[in-house]
Design a protein around this motif. Structure first.
Motif, PDB file in Angstrom:
ATOM      1  N   ILE A 256       7.639  11.416 -10.498  1.00 27.75           N
ATOM      2  CA  ILE A 256       6.288  11.597  -9.954  1.00 27.75           C
ATOM      3  C   ILE A 256       6.242  11.384  -8.441  1.00 27.75           C
ATOM      4  O   ILE A 256       5.168  11.225  -7.863  1.00 27.75           O
ATOM      5  N   GLY A 257       7.398  11.385  -7.789  1.00 23.58           N
ATOM      6  CA  GLY A 257       7.422  11.314  -6.336  1.00 23.58           C
ATOM      7  C   GLY A 257       7.674   9.945  -5.755  1.00 23.58           C
ATOM      8  O   GLY A 257       7.574   9.762  -4.535  1.00 23.58           O
ATOM      9  N   CYS A 258       8.030   8.960  -6.588  1.00 19.12           N
ATOM     10  CA  CYS A 258       8.340   7.613  -6.103  1.00 19.12           C
ATOM     11  C   CYS A 258       9.854   7.473  -5.969  1.00 19.12           C
ATOM     12  O   CYS A 258      10.569   7.491  -6.962  1.00 19.12           O
ATOM     13  N   GLY A 279       4.548  -5.695  -5.371  1.00 16.97           N
ATOM     14  CA  GLY A 279       5.321  -4.489  -5.587  1.00 16.97           C
ATOM     15  C   GLY A 279       5.506  -3.778  -4.259  1.00 16.97           C
ATOM     16  O   GLY A 279       4.588  -3.711  -3.442  1.00 16.97           O
ATOM     17  N   LEU A 280       6.713  -3.273  -4.033  1.00 11.08           N
ATOM     18  CA  LEU A 280       7.005  -2.464  -2.852  1.00 11.08           C
ATOM     19  C   LEU A 280       7.565  -1.142  -3.344  1.00 11.08           C
ATOM     20  O   LEU A 280       8.542  -1.131  -4.093  1.00 11.08           O
ATOM     21  N   SER A 281       6.953  -0.045  -2.941  1.00 19.28           N
ATOM     22  CA  SER A 281       7.474   1.243  -3.386  1.00 19.28           C
ATOM     23  C   SER A 281       7.426   2.273  -2.265  1.00 19.28           C
ATOM     24  O   SER A 281       6.545   2.244  -1.401  1.00 19.28           O
ATOM     25  N   TYR A 282       8.414   3.166  -2.289  1.00 13.55           N
ATOM     26  CA  TYR A 282       8.575   4.243  -1.314  1.00 13.55           C
ATOM     27  C   TYR A 282       8.267   5.565  -2.003  1.00 13.55           C
ATOM     28  O   TYR A 282       8.809   5.848  -3.074  1.00 13.55           O
ATOM     29  N   TRP A 283       7.434   6.384  -1.363  1.00 13.43           N
ATOM     30  CA  TRP A 283       6.937   7.604  -1.977  1.00 13.43           C
ATOM     31  C   TRP A 283       7.192   8.823  -1.092  1.00 13.43           C
ATOM     32  O   TRP A 283       7.170   8.738   0.144  1.00 13.43           O
ATOM     33  N   HIS A 284       7.377   9.961  -1.756  1.00 17.19           N
ATOM     34  CA  HIS A 284       7.513  11.230  -1.051  1.00 17.19           C
ATOM     35  C   HIS A 284       6.288  11.526  -0.204  1.00 17.19           C
ATOM     36  O   HIS A 284       6.396  12.093   0.894  1.00 17.19           O
ATOM     37  N   SER A 285       5.114  11.131  -0.673  1.00 17.23           N
ATOM     38  CA  SER A 285       3.893  11.400   0.082  1.00 17.23           C
ATOM     39  C   SER A 285       2.772  10.479  -0.358  1.00 17.23           C
ATOM     40  O   SER A 285       2.809   9.891  -1.454  1.00 17.23           O
ATOM     41  N   LEU A 286       1.773  10.363   0.487  1.00 16.95           N
ATOM     42  CA  LEU A 286       0.562   9.635   0.120  1.00 16.95           C
ATOM     43  C   LEU A 286      -0.113  10.313  -1.064  1.00 16.95           C
ATOM     44  O   LEU A 286      -0.658   9.647  -1.947  1.00 16.95           O
ATOM     45  N   ALA A 287      -0.096  11.627  -1.122  1.00 18.53           N
ATOM     46  CA  ALA A 287      -0.727  12.350  -2.229  1.00 18.53           C
ATOM     47  C   ALA A 287      -0.070  12.007  -3.562  1.00 18.53           C
ATOM     48  O   ALA A 287      -0.754  11.859  -4.580  1.00 18.53           O
ATOM     49  N   ASP A 288       1.269  11.873  -3.581  1.00 19.26           N
ATOM     50  CA  ASP A 288       1.951  11.468  -4.819  1.00 19.26           C
ATOM     51  C   ASP A 288       1.508  10.076  -5.245  1.00 19.26           C
ATOM     52  O   ASP A 288       1.280   9.820  -6.436  1.00 19.26           O
ATOM     53  N   MET A 289       1.403   9.166  -4.287  1.00 16.22           N
ATOM     54  CA  MET A 289       0.932   7.815  -4.587  1.00 16.22           C
ATOM     55  C   MET A 289      -0.488   7.851  -5.141  1.00 16.22           C
ATOM     56  O   MET A 289      -0.814   7.160  -6.114  1.00 16.22           O
ATOM     57  N   GLU A 290      -1.350   8.672  -4.545  1.00 14.87           N
ATOM     58  CA  GLU A 290      -2.737   8.796  -5.002  1.00 14.87           C
ATOM     59  C   GLU A 290      -2.809   9.339  -6.424  1.00 14.87           C
ATOM     60  O   GLU A 290      -3.607   8.866  -7.240  1.00 14.87           O
ATOM     61  N   ARG A 291      -1.985  10.341  -6.714  1.00 13.90           N
ATOM     62  CA  ARG A 291      -2.017  10.923  -8.064  1.00 13.90           C
ATOM     63  C   ARG A 291      -1.627   9.889  -9.111  1.00 13.90           C
ATOM     64  O   ARG A 291      -2.229   9.825 -10.191  1.00 13.90           O
ATOM     65  N   TRP A 292      -0.605   9.083  -8.799  1.00 16.48           N
ATOM     66  CA  TRP A 292      -0.222   8.036  -9.751  1.00 16.48           C
ATOM     67  C   TRP A 292      -1.369   7.049  -9.947  1.00 16.48           C
ATOM     68  O   TRP A 292      -1.723   6.708 -11.077  1.00 16.48           O
ATOM     69  N   SER A 293      -1.969   6.611  -8.859  1.00 16.02           N
ATOM     70  CA  SER A 293      -2.998   5.577  -8.973  1.00 16.02           C
ATOM     71  C   SER A 293      -4.251   6.084  -9.665  1.00 16.02           C
ATOM     72  O   SER A 293      -4.915   5.347 -10.395  1.00 16.02           O
ATOM     73  N   GLU A 294      -4.569   7.361  -9.482  1.00 18.44           N
ATOM     74  CA  GLU A 294      -5.821   7.896 -10.010  1.00 18.44           C
ATOM     75  C   GLU A 294      -5.709   8.424 -11.439  1.00 18.44           C
ATOM     76  O   GLU A 294      -6.715   8.474 -12.152  1.00 18.44           O
ATOM     77  N   SER A 295      -4.504   8.811 -11.854  1.00 24.83           N
ATOM     78  CA  SER A 295      -4.441   9.536 -13.121  1.00 24.83           C
ATOM     79  C   SER A 295      -3.332   9.113 -14.069  1.00 24.83           C
ATOM     80  O   SER A 295      -3.366   9.481 -15.245  1.00 24.83           O
ATOM     81  N   HIS A 296      -2.339   8.350 -13.618  1.00 20.63           N
ATOM     82  CA  HIS A 296      -1.226   8.032 -14.515  1.00 20.63           C
ATOM     83  C   HIS A 296      -1.606   6.891 -15.448  1.00 20.63           C
ATOM     84  O   HIS A 296      -2.215   5.899 -15.021  1.00 20.63           O
ATOM     85  N   PRO A 297      -1.261   6.977 -16.727  1.00 21.43           N
ATOM     86  CA  PRO A 297      -1.642   5.926 -17.681  1.00 21.43           C
ATOM     87  C   PRO A 297      -1.198   4.527 -17.285  1.00 21.43           C
ATOM     88  O   PRO A 297      -1.906   3.553 -17.561  1.00 21.43           O
ATOM     89  N   THR A 298      -0.036   4.395 -16.616  1.00 20.61           N
ATOM     90  CA  THR A 298       0.434   3.055 -16.266  1.00 20.61           C
ATOM     91  C   THR A 298      -0.479   2.399 -15.239  1.00 20.61           C
ATOM     92  O   THR A 298      -0.764   1.194 -15.324  1.00 20.61           O
ATOM     93  N   HIS A 299      -0.966   3.160 -14.258  1.00 17.06           N
ATOM     94  CA  HIS A 299      -1.854   2.553 -13.274  1.00 17.06           C
ATOM     95  C   HIS A 299      -3.277   2.432 -13.801  1.00 17.06           C
ATOM     96  O   HIS A 299      -3.976   1.463 -13.490  1.00 17.06           O
ATOM     97  N   LEU A 300      -3.707   3.381 -14.599  1.00 11.64           N
ATOM     98  CA  LEU A 300      -5.045   3.262 -15.188  1.00 11.64           C
ATOM     99  C   LEU A 300      -5.127   2.018 -16.069  1.00 11.64           C
ATOM    100  O   LEU A 300      -6.171   1.350 -16.131  1.00 11.64           O
ATOM    101  N   ALA A 301      -4.028   1.673 -16.744  1.00 12.79           N
ATOM    102  CA  ALA A 301      -4.013   0.451 -17.552  1.00 12.79           C
ATOM    103  C   ALA A 301      -4.129  -0.784 -16.663  1.00 12.79           C
ATOM    104  O   ALA A 301      -4.840  -1.744 -17.000  1.00 12.79           O
TER     105      ALA A 301
END
Length: 350
Positions: A256-258, A279-301
């Motif tokens: 997912i871009g991390c 947590g420290l994480s490196y991402w391909h883009s801010l948009a990839d980070m946003e998509r994970w935070s807004e829609s991925h089940p692990t962050h929604l939990a």
């Protein structure tokens, strides 16, 4: 209430915020305020990697040597210590240091006591791995957020001031709205990670070149002052779900871009655990980070569990939360790995 973006970095927007001007956040938050004379900062992650108890003891000695160097001329204004066990089972002891003047960092790094130790061929053969991940953003390219106004972490601890309560938080997309550069720039990525010189491997020095608008997040929590129901809810409900989300990013994040993720526990100078983690994480883009935070089940939990606890406790929390998000230009990144296993840090991304 005020904007998260300081006045001296505010400009006419060509890219709209996700909120209306009359938006009221559901709970208060604050940001660190740097003096206008601060134009760039340095965030340095200095790691020692080992495997096995005997090697870990040796790694603690190496970490103490690195931290000792911070007291030399032009050393950092703030540093933290942390420990992390990676996906390959290696212990990683890390000193995270911050400078508010890149020139000071450059002079410190060039000191013979620092440069000669790092460059010594002994680093390749002493049974440990070492890495330096150096981020050097200008103040338009990072933002901070704190759940309390009386204590700051990370790069925020270098900043002289603290804002009043800010408006841009408590909704999806708020971290982009807090970035000064995002007032006019979509901060889209271009290019890719690359290997400079030797490929990753044992007894090698490997440098990784970054790319434009690579994104980094450090997001932490401290539960030292929690008690009773709040402490039980955090340790029994919140932390396991947070840990699972961080494990997903560590093990499967590249899908997912991390590029890489570490879930780290703070330690003191003697190596004892503190009741703080991040947590420290490196991402391909801010948009990839946003998509994970807004829609991925692990962050929604993570988010859903946290909001449930907050509402149960009527927004009265002693848990301290913070984060810092950085979007880097290609020349603001320096990643070097010495005798580390090839899945370490940004080497995972290549």
């Amino acid at each position: 209430m005020e904007s998260a973006i300081p006045r001296h970095l505010t400009c006419p927007r060509s890219r709209e915020r996700r909120i209306d001007d009359d938006f009221v956040p559901p709970f208060p938050a604050w940001v660190a305020r740097a003096d206008a004379s601060v134009t760039d900062v340095v965030m340095g992650y200095f790691g020692v990697q080992s495997k096995g108890l005997d090697a870990l003891a040796k790694a603690h000695v190496a970490l103490q040597h690195i931290v000792g160097g911070f007291s030399l001329t032009e050393g950092p204004g703030r540093h933290d210590l942390a420990h992390y066990v990676d996906e390959a089972g290696y212990d990683n002891l890390i000193a995270i240091a911050y400078w508010d003047k890149p020139q000071s960092f450059a002079r410190w790094q060039a000191l013979p006591a620092i440069d000669e130790w790092w460059s010594d061929e002994a680093r390749l053969g002493d049974g440990l791995g070492y890495f330096r991940e150096i981020l050097s953003p200008d103040t338009e390219r990072f933002e901070t957020l704190f759940s309390t106004a009386d204590r700051k972490e990370g790069v925020g601890a270098l900043m002289a001031g603290t804002s009043a309560e800010i408006q841009e938080h408590g909704y999806w997309g708020s971290m982009r709205d807090r970035l000064p550069i995002a007032q006019t720039d979509p901060v889209e990525p271009s290019g890719m990670l690359g290997v400079c010189g030797l490929a990753p491997g044992p007894r090698r020095r490997t440098r990784i070149s970054g790319h434009r608008n690579l994104a980094v997040i450090r997001s932490g929590q401290e539960w030292t002052e929690t008690e009773g129901k709040e402490r039980d809810r955090y340790l029994g409900q919140m932390e396991p779900i947070l840990h699972a989300g961080m494990d997903f990013l560590r093990d499967e994040g590249r899908s997912i871009g991390c590029y890489a993720s570490r879930y780290m526990r703070h330690i003191d100078a003697s190596g004892q655990w503190l009741e703080k983690s991040f947590g420290l994480s490196y991402w391909h883009s801010l948009a990839d980070m946003e998509r994970w935070s807004e829609s991925h089940p692990t962050h929604l939990a993570i988010f859903g569990t946290f909001m449930g606890i907050v509402q149960e406790l009527n927004f009265q929390l002693k848990l301290r939360l913070y984060h810092e998000v950085t979007v880097l230009d290609s020349g603001q990144q320096d990643f070097e790995y010495v005798n580390c296993h090839p899945e370490t840090g940004l080497m995972r991304g290549v």
